[in-house]
Design a protein around this motif. Structure first.
Motif, short mmCIF file in Angstrom:
data_model
loop_
_atom_site.label_atom_id
_atom_site.label_comp_id
_atom_site.label_asym_id
_atom_site.label_seq_id
_atom_site.Cartn_x
_atom_site.Cartn_y
_atom_site.Cartn_z
N TYR A 47 0.83 -1.21 0.00
CA TYR A 47 0.00 0.00 0.00
C TYR A 47 0.86 1.25 0.00
N CYS A 49 1.08 4.94 0.95
CA CYS A 49 0.52 6.03 1.77
C CYS A 49 1.31 7.29 1.45
N LYS A 50 0.62 8.33 1.03
CA LYS A 50 1.28 9.57 0.61
C LYS A 50 2.12 10.18 1.73
N TYR A 100 -1.25 -1.08 -4.27
CA TYR A 100 -2.51 -0.37 -4.00
C TYR A 100 -2.20 1.04 -3.50
N ASN A 101 -3.20 1.92 -3.66
CA ASN A 101 -3.11 3.26 -3.10
C ASN A 101 -4.48 3.61 -2.50
N GLU A 102 -4.63 4.84 -2.07
CA GLU A 102 -5.86 5.23 -1.38
C GLU A 102 -7.11 5.10 -2.26
N SER A 103 -6.94 5.24 -3.55
CA SER A 103 -8.10 5.21 -4.44
C SER A 103 -8.54 3.80 -4.82
N ILE A 105 -7.51 0.73 -2.92
CA ILE A 105 -7.25 -0.28 -1.89
C ILE A 105 -8.45 -1.20 -1.68
N THR A 128 0.54 8.90 9.50
CA THR A 128 -0.14 8.45 8.29
C THR A 128 -0.86 9.57 7.54
N ASP A 131 -4.73 8.91 7.41
CA ASP A 131 -5.16 7.86 6.48
C ASP A 131 -5.91 6.77 7.25
N ASN A 133 -7.33 4.19 6.19
CA ASN A 133 -7.19 2.82 5.69
C ASN A 133 -6.40 1.95 6.67
N TYR A 134 -5.61 2.59 7.54
CA TYR A 134 -4.89 1.81 8.56
C TYR A 134 -5.81 1.38 9.69
#
Length: 373
Positions: A47, A49-50, A100-103, A105, A128, A131, A133-134
């Motif tokens: 993943y 994460c920016k 994967y990325n935020e869009s 995942i 993060t 974020d 997603n964590y």
């Protein structure tokens, strides 16, 4: 036969900070991945994460990198070597998922029977960049698990996100955390009564296993040394190490990652180029470790290396991880306070037994929590 068994194993995706240029992050990911491998088909969710990329300067523009090479040529050359070693370790030692990325995942959901988020500071929203997603928001509630997850400090710091965090945590099937303050928060907020304290994944692997799995070498040194590893602002660690080295006629080997400050100090040996395996060997072969790092303390305990630690005075570093670890193994007297530490001799047999017991208990809790997937 072997392939058939693997195909029928439950699939688990681990979401953690495996791409961070951080020794503890990468080594704990390796430890959890390795521990689960015997029972499950495991992958690290690759993943992006920016904020993690930003924290590691991976997104820096070419112009910024060029300027840094002009201003700090030695530091940048060593950093480039370090990044290459990290990437090599991750790609060789871990099985990674699709990227994967935020869009996108959410696409990972159909590929796994369960997800484990942890260890490390996966619930530290500062790290993060908020974020969520964590907190596994992209998957079904029945697939959500954590292992030794950490807020990196008191969860109260994120009071403005309290409702969102509490709602996200309440949907987990199992909440296994690393620090006592996280467990106390989850209970006090009535998120769950069934929350358990577990060891950082690096303790799940024994000293012998670390040496064998990564082919670590106990080398005879031309000159014995103190290894100084600083990841948070310190007041006394470097001075303490230099004085101790002078007293005992030791060299000082330094890896200083706090914004590159004091990376190259006269009279010391810099190792800013060290990769994950170098880091372990620097600890394992040291006479003593001086650090502000949780994982440097953890590996000093695992390898039975004398150590001293300093709690950061920076308000952003709540130190709960180091305090919790020191309390667990009764080594609070190893703390450097006002430049002074007056410790007792460490009873390594007792420490080793406690590590073994903590590891066994944590493994049991981890595998029990996954029985229903």
């Amino acid at each position: 036969m072997q392939n058939y068994m693997i195909k029928n194993k439950k699939r688990i995706g681990i979401l953690t900070f495996h791409r961070a240029i951080n020794y503890g992050a990468v080594l704990q990911a390796f430890a959890l991945y390795t521990t689960l491998q015997d029972e499950y088909d495991v992958e690290i969710i690759d993943y992006e994460c920016k904020q993690i990329l930003k924290n590691n300067n991976i997104e820096s523009s070419r112009l910024k990198k060029f300027v840094k090479y002009i201003l700090y040529p030695r530091l940048m050359v060593d950093k480039n070597k370090r990044v290459k070693k990290f990437n090599f370790f991750v790609n060789k030692r871990l099985t990674l998922s699709l990227e994967y990325n935020e869009s996108n995942i959410g696409l990972a959901d159909s590929n796994y029977d369960a997800f484990i988020v942890g260890s490390d500071q996966v619930w530290n929203l500062r790290v993060t960049g908020n974020d969520m997603n964590y907190f596994l928001k992209f998957t079904n509630d029945n697939k959500k698990y954590s292992y030794a997850a950490s807020f990196g400090g008191s969860p109260r710091v994120f009071e403005n996100k309290k409702d969102v965090i509490n709602s996200a945590l309440s949907s987990f099937q199992s909440l296994l955390v690393r620090e006592a303050d996280a467990m106390e928060y989850i209970k006090k907020e009535k998120i769950s009564d069934d929350v358990k304290l577990t060891c950082d994944p690096v303790f799940l692997i024994s000293r012998k296993e670390w040496v064998e799995k990564l082919k670590l070498k106990k080398e005879k040194q031309k000159r014995k040394y103190i290894f100084v590893y600083i990841v948070a602002p310190d007041d006394y660690s470097m001075t303490f190490a230099m004085n101790l080295a002078k007293e005992k006629n030791l060299d000082v080997v330094v890896n200083q990652l706090y914004k590159g400050k004091r990376a190259y100090i006269n009279g010391t040996i810099p190792r800013m180029d060290a990769g994950p395996i170098d880091f372990l060997q620097l600890i394992m072969n040291a006479e003593c470790v001086v650090t502000t790092s949780f994982h440097a303390m953890a590996f000093s305990l695992i390898f039975n290396i004398d150590f001293y630690y300093e709690l950061s005075s920076d308000s952003k570093n709540k130190n709960s991880r180091l305090v919790s670890l020191a309390d667990k193994f009764g080594v609070q007297d190893r703390e450097i306070v006002n430049g002074i530490s007056e410790p007792k001799i460490i009873e390594w047999e007792k420490i080793n037994q406690e590590i073994n017991n903590y590891s066994k208990m944590s493994k049991s809790v981890l595998f029990d929590s996954l029985k229903l997937i």
